[in-house]
Design a protein around this motif. Structure first.
Motif, PDB file in Angstrom:
ATOM      1  N   GLU A 143       0.967  -1.068   0.001  1.00 61.46           N
ATOM      2  CA  GLU A 143       0.187   0.177  -0.408  1.00 61.46           C
ATOM      3  C   GLU A 143       0.776   1.677  -0.489  1.00 61.46           C
ATOM      4  OE1 GLU A 143      -3.084   1.460   3.065  1.00 61.46           O
ATOM      5  OE2 GLU A 143      -3.643  -0.565   2.437  1.00 61.46           O
ATOM      6  N   SER A 144       0.929   2.051  -0.639  1.00 65.79           N
ATOM      7  CA  SER A 144       1.116   3.401  -1.021  1.00 65.79           C
ATOM      8  C   SER A 144       1.339   4.053   0.756  1.00 65.79           C
ATOM      9  CB  SER A 144       0.595   4.489  -1.184  1.00 65.79           C
ATOM     10  OG  SER A 144       0.802   5.588  -1.142  1.00 65.79           O
ATOM     11  N   THR A 145       2.678   4.797   0.460  1.00 67.16           N
ATOM     12  CA  THR A 145       2.661   5.144   1.909  1.00 67.16           C
ATOM     13  C   THR A 145       2.230   6.370   2.019  1.00 67.16           C
ATOM     14  OG1 THR A 145       4.603   6.217   1.106  1.00 67.16           O
ATOM     15  CG2 THR A 145       5.270   3.985   2.332  1.00 67.16           C
ATOM     16  N   ARG A 146       1.490   6.974   1.142  1.00 66.64           N
ATOM     17  CA  ARG A 146       0.718   8.258   1.466  1.00 66.64           C
ATOM     18  C   ARG A 146      -0.843   8.150   1.481  1.00 66.64           C
ATOM     19  NH1 ARG A 146       3.658  12.566  -2.361  1.00 66.64           N
ATOM     20  NH2 ARG A 146       4.965  11.385  -2.284  1.00 66.64           N
ATOM     21  N   SER A 147      -1.060   6.667   1.775  1.00 70.22           N
ATOM     22  CA  SER A 147      -2.447   6.627   1.713  1.00 70.22           C
ATOM     23  C   SER A 147      -2.892   7.213   3.018  1.00 70.22           C
ATOM     24  CB  SER A 147      -2.491   4.827   2.266  1.00 70.22           C
ATOM     25  OG  SER A 147      -2.227   4.334   0.770  1.00 70.22           O
ATOM     26  N   GLY A 148      -2.598   7.348   4.177  1.00 71.61           N
ATOM     27  CA  GLY A 148      -2.669   7.209   5.202  1.00 71.61           C
ATOM     28  C   GLY A 148      -4.222   6.792   6.169  1.00 71.61           C
ATOM     29  N   SER A 149      -4.830   7.247   6.896  1.00 69.88           N
ATOM     30  CA  SER A 149      -5.436   6.282   7.626  1.00 69.88           C
ATOM     31  C   SER A 149      -6.618   6.041   7.081  1.00 69.88           C
ATOM     32  CB  SER A 149      -5.487   6.430   9.371  1.00 69.88           C
ATOM     33  OG  SER A 149      -5.883   7.829   9.431  1.00 69.88           O
ATOM     34  N   SER A 150      -8.159   6.742   6.579  1.00 70.14           N
ATOM     35  CA  SER A 150      -8.541   6.668   5.391  1.00 70.14           C
ATOM     36  C   SER A 150      -9.356   5.419   5.194  1.00 70.14           C
ATOM     37  CB  SER A 150      -9.272   7.793   4.607  1.00 70.14           C
ATOM     38  OG  SER A 150      -8.170   7.560   3.523  1.00 70.14           O
ATOM     39  N   VAL A 177      -5.184   2.129  -2.406  1.00 70.83           N
ATOM     40  CA  VAL A 177      -5.566   0.802  -3.700  1.00 70.83           C
ATOM     41  C   VAL A 177      -4.169  -0.131  -3.291  1.00 70.83           C
ATOM     42  CG1 VAL A 177      -6.508   2.091  -5.072  1.00 70.83           C
ATOM     43  CG2 VAL A 177      -4.530   2.187  -5.218  1.00 70.83           C
ATOM     44  N   GLU A 178      -4.056  -1.089  -3.647  1.00 71.53           N
ATOM     45  CA  GLU A 178      -2.730  -1.798  -3.305  1.00 71.53           C
ATOM     46  C   GLU A 178      -2.155  -2.123  -4.467  1.00 71.53           C
ATOM     47  OE1 GLU A 178      -3.120  -4.010   1.348  1.00 71.53           O
ATOM     48  OE2 GLU A 178      -3.560  -5.089  -1.057  1.00 71.53           O
ATOM     49  N   VAL A 179      -0.380  -1.770  -4.733  1.00 72.54           N
ATOM     50  CA  VAL A 179       0.307  -3.061  -5.716  1.00 72.54           C
ATOM     51  C   VAL A 179       0.711  -4.114  -5.844  1.00 72.54           C
ATOM     52  CG1 VAL A 179       1.471  -1.336  -7.858  1.00 72.54           C
ATOM     53  CG2 VAL A 179      -0.083  -0.445  -6.846  1.00 72.54           C
ATOM     54  N   ALA A 180       0.899  -5.338  -6.599  1.00 79.02           N
ATOM     55  CA  ALA A 180       2.192  -6.385  -6.676  1.00 79.02           C
ATOM     56  C   ALA A 180       2.661  -6.207  -8.014  1.00 79.02           C
ATOM     57  CB  ALA A 180       0.989  -6.995  -6.611  1.00 79.02           C
ATOM     58  N   THR A 181       3.794  -6.592  -8.101  1.00 81.33           N
ATOM     59  CA  THR A 181       4.525  -6.676  -8.840  1.00 81.33           C
ATOM     60  C   THR A 181       5.165  -7.856  -9.442  1.00 81.33           C
ATOM     61  OG1 THR A 181       6.326  -5.647  -7.921  1.00 81.33           O
ATOM     62  CG2 THR A 181       4.834  -4.063  -8.943  1.00 81.33           C
ATOM     63  N   PRO A 182       4.607  -9.074  -9.561  1.00 82.26           N
ATOM     64  CA  PRO A 182       4.491 -10.107 -10.072  1.00 82.26           C
ATOM     65  C   PRO A 182       5.570 -10.275 -11.168  1.00 82.26           C
ATOM     66  CG  PRO A 182       2.739 -10.219 -10.371  1.00 82.26           C
ATOM     67  CD  PRO A 182       3.220  -9.157  -9.300  1.00 82.26           C
ATOM     68  N   PRO A 183       6.247 -11.265 -11.819  1.00 84.17           N
ATOM     69  CA  PRO A 183       7.079 -10.787 -13.192  1.00 84.17           C
ATOM     70  C   PRO A 183       6.649 -10.254 -14.263  1.00 84.17           C
ATOM     71  CG  PRO A 183       7.818 -12.705 -11.858  1.00 84.17           C
ATOM     72  CD  PRO A 183       6.861 -12.379 -10.754  1.00 84.17           C
ATOM     73  N   GLN A 184       7.160  -9.549 -14.922  1.00 91.88           N
ATOM     74  CA  GLN A 184       6.205  -9.586 -16.338  1.00 91.88           C
ATOM     75  C   GLN A 184       4.295  -8.021 -16.190  1.00 91.88           C
ATOM     76  OE1 GLN A 184       7.329  -9.868 -19.226  1.00 91.88           O
ATOM     77  NE2 GLN A 184       9.326 -10.400 -17.620  1.00 91.88           N
ATOM     78  N   VAL A 185       4.157  -8.258 -14.900  1.00 93.07           N
ATOM     79  CA  VAL A 185       2.709  -7.161 -14.126  1.00 93.07           C
ATOM     80  C   VAL A 185       2.568  -6.601 -13.536  1.00 93.07           C
ATOM     81  CG1 VAL A 185       1.222  -9.277 -13.325  1.00 93.07           C
ATOM     82  CG2 VAL A 185       0.753  -8.359 -14.853  1.00 93.07           C
ATOM     83  N   VAL A 186       1.925  -5.508 -13.428  1.00 91.21           N
ATOM     84  CA  VAL A 186       1.394  -4.843 -12.744  1.00 91.21           C
ATOM     85  C   VAL A 186       0.124  -4.864 -12.493  1.00 91.21           C
ATOM     86  CG1 VAL A 186       1.426  -2.402 -11.478  1.00 91.21           C
ATOM     87  CG2 VAL A 186       3.693  -2.963 -13.079  1.00 91.21           C
ATOM     88  N   MET A 187      -0.096  -5.320 -10.878  1.00 92.25           N
ATOM     89  CA  MET A 187      -1.736  -5.330 -10.686  1.00 92.25           C
ATOM     90  C   MET A 187      -1.815  -4.276  -9.184  1.00 92.25           C
ATOM     91  SD  MET A 187      -1.127  -9.948  -9.908  1.00 92.25           S
ATOM     92  CE  MET A 187      -2.935  -9.678  -9.954  1.00 92.25           C
ATOM     93  N   LYS A 199     -10.225  -1.683   0.526  1.00 92.57           N
ATOM     94  CA  LYS A 199     -10.808  -2.672   1.221  1.00 92.57           C
ATOM     95  C   LYS A 199     -11.630  -3.232   0.811  1.00 92.57           C
ATOM     96  CE  LYS A 199     -12.991   1.450   0.000  1.00 92.57           C
ATOM     97  NZ  LYS A 199     -12.318   1.495  -1.152  1.00 92.57           N
ATOM     98  N   ASP A 200     -11.828  -4.156  -0.364  1.00 95.37           N
ATOM     99  CA  ASP A 200     -11.679  -5.468  -0.769  1.00 95.37           C
ATOM    100  C   ASP A 200     -10.900  -6.579  -1.548  1.00 95.37           C
ATOM    101  OD1 ASP A 200     -13.727  -7.498  -1.613  1.00 95.37           O
ATOM    102  OD2 ASP A 200     -14.281  -6.524  -3.159  1.00 95.37           O
ATOM    103  N   ARG A 201     -10.087  -7.030  -0.279  1.00 94.36           N
ATOM    104  CA  ARG A 201      -9.047  -7.454  -0.836  1.00 94.36           C
ATOM    105  C   ARG A 201      -9.546  -9.398  -1.082  1.00 94.36           C
ATOM    106  NH1 ARG A 201      -5.634  -5.444   4.033  1.00 94.36           N
ATOM    107  NH2 ARG A 201      -4.583  -3.640   3.440  1.00 94.36           N
ATOM    108  N   ARG A 202     -10.176  -9.441  -0.943  1.00 93.29           N
ATOM    109  CA  ARG A 202     -11.077 -10.627  -2.351  1.00 93.29           C
ATOM    110  C   ARG A 202     -11.550 -10.479  -2.803  1.00 93.29           C
ATOM    111  NH1 ARG A 202     -11.733 -15.510   1.847  1.00 93.29           N
ATOM    112  NH2 ARG A 202     -10.483 -14.758   4.063  1.00 93.29           N
ATOM    113  N   GLY A 203     -11.192  -9.440  -3.490  1.00 94.23           N
ATOM    114  CA  GLY A 203     -11.736  -8.615  -4.581  1.00 94.23           C
ATOM    115  C   GLY A 203     -11.186  -8.487  -6.229  1.00 94.23           C
TER     116      GLY A 203
END
Length: 64
Positions: free
Chosen positions: A10-17, A21-31, A36-40
């Motif tokens: 999660e971005s360090t600029r996200s704050g506590s609200s 969004v969260e970002v993942a960078t597995p090989p060859q892609v950015v997700m 709030k909906d980690r299973r979504g």
């Protein structure tokens, strides 16, 4: 892709609200997913698509 094994950050600029969004960078892609909906759904982009998006954000191309 085995999403449970992907490391999300999660971005360090996200704050506590919790409106982040969260970002993942597995090989060859950015997700991206809603923290709030980690299973979504997660969106996936090529590295070039993501770099273009980030460049547009930094240039103010998505200001409301």
């Amino acid at each position: 892709m085995d999403l449970p094994r992907v490391t999300w950050r999660e971005s360090t600029r996200s704050g506590s609200s919790g409106n982040c969004v969260e970002v993942a960078t597995p090989p060859q892609v950015v997700m991206v997913r809603d923290s709030k909906d980690r299973r979504g759904p997660a969106l996936s982009f090529t590295a070039d698509q993501w770099a273009g998006f980030v460049q547009g954000v930094k240039a103010g191309g998505f200001d409301a």
